[in-house]
Design an enzyme around this catalytic site. Structure first.
Site, PDB file in Angstrom:
ATOM      1  N   GLY A  14       0.808  -1.618   0.204  1.00 57.33           N
ATOM      2  CA  GLY A  14       0.093   0.402   0.085  1.00 57.33           C
ATOM      3  C   GLY A  14       1.062   1.272   0.234  1.00 57.33           C
ATOM      4  O   GLY A  14       1.894   1.580   0.797  1.00 57.33           O
ATOM      5  N   GLU A 174     -19.028  17.382   1.392  1.00 62.21           N
ATOM      6  CA  GLU A 174     -18.373  17.938   0.874  1.00 62.21           C
ATOM      7  C   GLU A 174     -18.295  17.719  -0.466  1.00 62.21           C
ATOM      8  O   GLU A 174     -18.644  18.788  -1.741  1.00 62.21           O
ATOM      9  CB  GLU A 174     -16.787  17.275   0.972  1.00 62.21           C
ATOM     10  CG  GLU A 174     -16.285  17.949   2.327  1.00 62.21           C
ATOM     11  CD  GLU A 174     -14.688  17.618   2.401  1.00 62.21           C
ATOM     12  OE1 GLU A 174     -14.463  16.572   2.122  1.00 62.21           O
ATOM     13  OE2 GLU A 174     -13.955  18.614   3.580  1.00 62.21           O
ATOM     14  N   ASP A 304      -6.041   3.123   7.144  1.00 57.20           N
ATOM     15  CA  ASP A 304      -6.974   2.705   7.744  1.00 57.20           C
ATOM     16  C   ASP A 304      -7.310   1.244   7.561  1.00 57.20           C
ATOM     17  O   ASP A 304      -8.599   1.020   7.462  1.00 57.20           O
ATOM     18  CB  ASP A 304      -7.539   3.344   6.074  1.00 57.20           C
ATOM     19  CG  ASP A 304      -8.377   4.476   6.033  1.00 57.20           C
ATOM     20  OD1 ASP A 304      -8.120   5.368   7.202  1.00 57.20           O
ATOM     21  OD2 ASP A 304      -9.274   5.064   4.956  1.00 57.20           O
ATOM     22  N   ALA A 315     -10.815   2.679  19.052  1.00 57.27           N
ATOM     23  CA  ALA A 315      -9.645   2.735  17.877  1.00 57.27           C
ATOM     24  C   ALA A 315     -10.108   4.406  17.140  1.00 57.27           C
ATOM     25  O   ALA A 315     -11.397   4.956  16.941  1.00 57.27           O
ATOM     26  CB  ALA A 315     -11.141   2.150  16.739  1.00 57.27           C
TER      27      ALA A 315
END
Ligand SMILES: Cc1cc2nc3c(=O)[nH]c(=O)nc-3n(C[C@H](O)[C@H](O)[C@H](O)COP(=O)(O)OP(=O)(O)OC[C@H]3O[C@@H](n4cnc5c(N)ncnc54)[C@H](O)[C@@H]3O)c2cc1C
Length: 434
Positions: A14, A174, A304, A315
């Site tokens: 990632g 948004e 994530d 968390a």
């Protein structure tokens, strides 16, 4: 005498905020070599994807080449391929093309994907907004419905210009502001032959307020700012079904539409189900305070992709700042261990949260004490902070130019409809109903 110890190999899956944060920190270190694997050859700046979808920014403004970013870092190798499984016992990952990479340490930072919560039709018909491809696909759909309705105004009765956004968190709020601005300021001037005033942005939120993690003042501000722009709020409603030509809400209402945006929830990327590691809420990997997985001291999961515990044990939220700081912390823990020192528990430095609600409207809560700002000051702060967070100098400059151009000219720079990936819309009969 030169050190003959072989460099420790760190395999990172990632190249998002977490993985890249880790790779960049390790790139400066001696005695380690890094293989950074991502299914794309770029790092994407997720917080601005909604601006790609609403034609404010181009793809090049929110994506940076991983190789270019890490150029000159001789100990980092980038591989563009998809990891299909991870074996925490042998510290090996395997890829779709059949290759495998074994490390001395494994860092899993594959991010998240949309969680449709088994809502009928959502996966097939809704538009998620968590990757660059998804943002481009949504932009094509938005532009395509305008073009189709312009040629055939009867499509307005089929909800051609109804844009339904599911989820009133930061992404949904948004996007609602950006789409409303696009309709009010740009499309009304460019589609002179179309009743653009019939376009509607409908924001559906299950909870009682928008922007849940913010203060009640921000909830009210966001709702008022969107309503001023003409956005219709459906608070306290869940979407119960998404079809090709309509969505159904929990109160039984059916809204005709061809554009349903799914901003209602996240879960860990698919790799989490194939990593042989304990998973918790959202399918995310459970990690210890030092970001390693219990029983696997050389396996880290972050950003994530993991449930990262905060100071109170709960968390932390899925935020770019959490992911980026996790990446740097992981690199430091790996280097500490190699140097024979103990790993330390991750400490998140909370600089605050902010959300843009379209032109001249934003909310910001700065620092741990959550100093509240809204209106044009928060709008300016949002632009400054997001430009500084972008990975490359070129991207920052181009984003600033694009924002300034849009702001003063009231146009959208990236209104290019790529018909080849827009998939023709089937405008078959829709049965109206409530
Ligand atoms: C629309 C939107 C707006 C947001 N706004 C904000 C904001 O304003 N502020 C904020 O702090 N946060 C915001 N966030 C959240 C923030 O972007 C994420 O928390 C952050 O990107 C997480 O970083 P990550 O490195 O964990 O994952 P990602 O950034 O998702 O990176 C994961 C990487 O893993 C790669 N990958 C996944 N699976 C595989 C595989 N199997 N093989 C190889 N590679 C793989 C992906 O290609 C990707 O590059 C927003 C998110 C979205 C979607």
């Amino acid at each position: 005498m030169a050190d003959k110890t072989p460099a420790a190999h760190i395999v990172i899956v990632g190249g998002g905020f977490a993985g890249l944060g880790c790779a960049r920190t390790l790139a400066k270190a001696r005695g380690v070599r890094v293989t950074l694997i991502d299914r794309h050859n770029y790092h994407q700046f997720q917080p601005l994807l909604y601006q790609v979808a609403s034609a404010e920014l181009g793809t090049g403004d929110v994506a940076t080449s991983l190789r270019q970013t890490l150029r000159g870092q001789a100990n980092v190798d980038v591989k563009m391929t998809e990891v299909t499984a991870a074996d925490p016992k042998t510290l090996t990952v395997t890829t779709r093309d059949g290759a495998s990479y074994q490390g001395d340490y494994l860092v899993l930072a594959a991010g998240s994907q949309a969680n449709f919560f088994n809502t009928p039709g959502a996966e097939q018909h809704a538009f998620p907004l968590y990757s660059l491809e998804e943002a481009q696909r949504l932009r094509s759909r938005v532009l395509a419905v305008f073009e189709d309705a312009d040629r055939d105004p009867s499509l307005l009765d089929k909800g051609a210009l109804n844009f339904v956004i599911v989820g009133g968190g930061a992404t949904g709020t948004e996007l609602a502001g950006a789409l409303a601005d696009m309709i009010n300021l740009t499309m009304t001037r460019e589609y002179t032959d179309l009743a653009v005033t019939r376009a509607q942005v409908i924001l559906v939120e299950h909870g009682a307020a928008l922007l849940a993690p913010f203060s009640p003042r921000a909830h009210d501000y966001a709702a008022r700012a969107l309503q001023r722009k003409g956005v219709r709020l459906r608070l306290g409603q869940a979407v119960t079904e998404v079809a090709a030509d309509h969505v159904k809400l929990s109160d039984g209402t059916s809204i005709p539409t061809r554009t349903v945006v799914w901003a209602a929830g996240l879960m860990a990327a698919a790799l989490a189900g194939n990593a042989g590691l304990p998973r918790g809420r959202g399918g995310r990997i459970e990690v210890q305070p030092d970001l390693t997985v219990e029983g696997f001291p050389r396996v880290y999961a972050l950003g994530d992709f993991a449930n990262v515990p905060g100071a109170d044990g709960a968390a932390l939220p899925q935020l770019g700042s959490v992911a980026q700081q996790c990446g740097v912390w992981t690199a430091k823990n790996i280097l500490a261990e190699i140097a024979g020192k103990p790993r330390t528990a991750f400490h998140y430095h909370d600089k605050g949260i902010m959300a843009m609600i379209g032109r001249d409207a934003a909310v910001a809560e700065i620092g741990r004490k959550r100093h509240e700002l809204d209106g044009p000051i928060a709008f300016a702060a949002w632009i400054g902070v997001h430009a500084m967070l972008m990975t490359g100098v070129r991207e920052r400059i181009e984003a600033f130019v694009a924002w300034a151009w849009d702001y003063f000219s009231r146009t959208r720079q990236v209104q290019v409809l790529d018909r080849s990936n827009a998939n023709r819309i089937d405008w078959g009969e829709h049965e109206e109903g409530t």
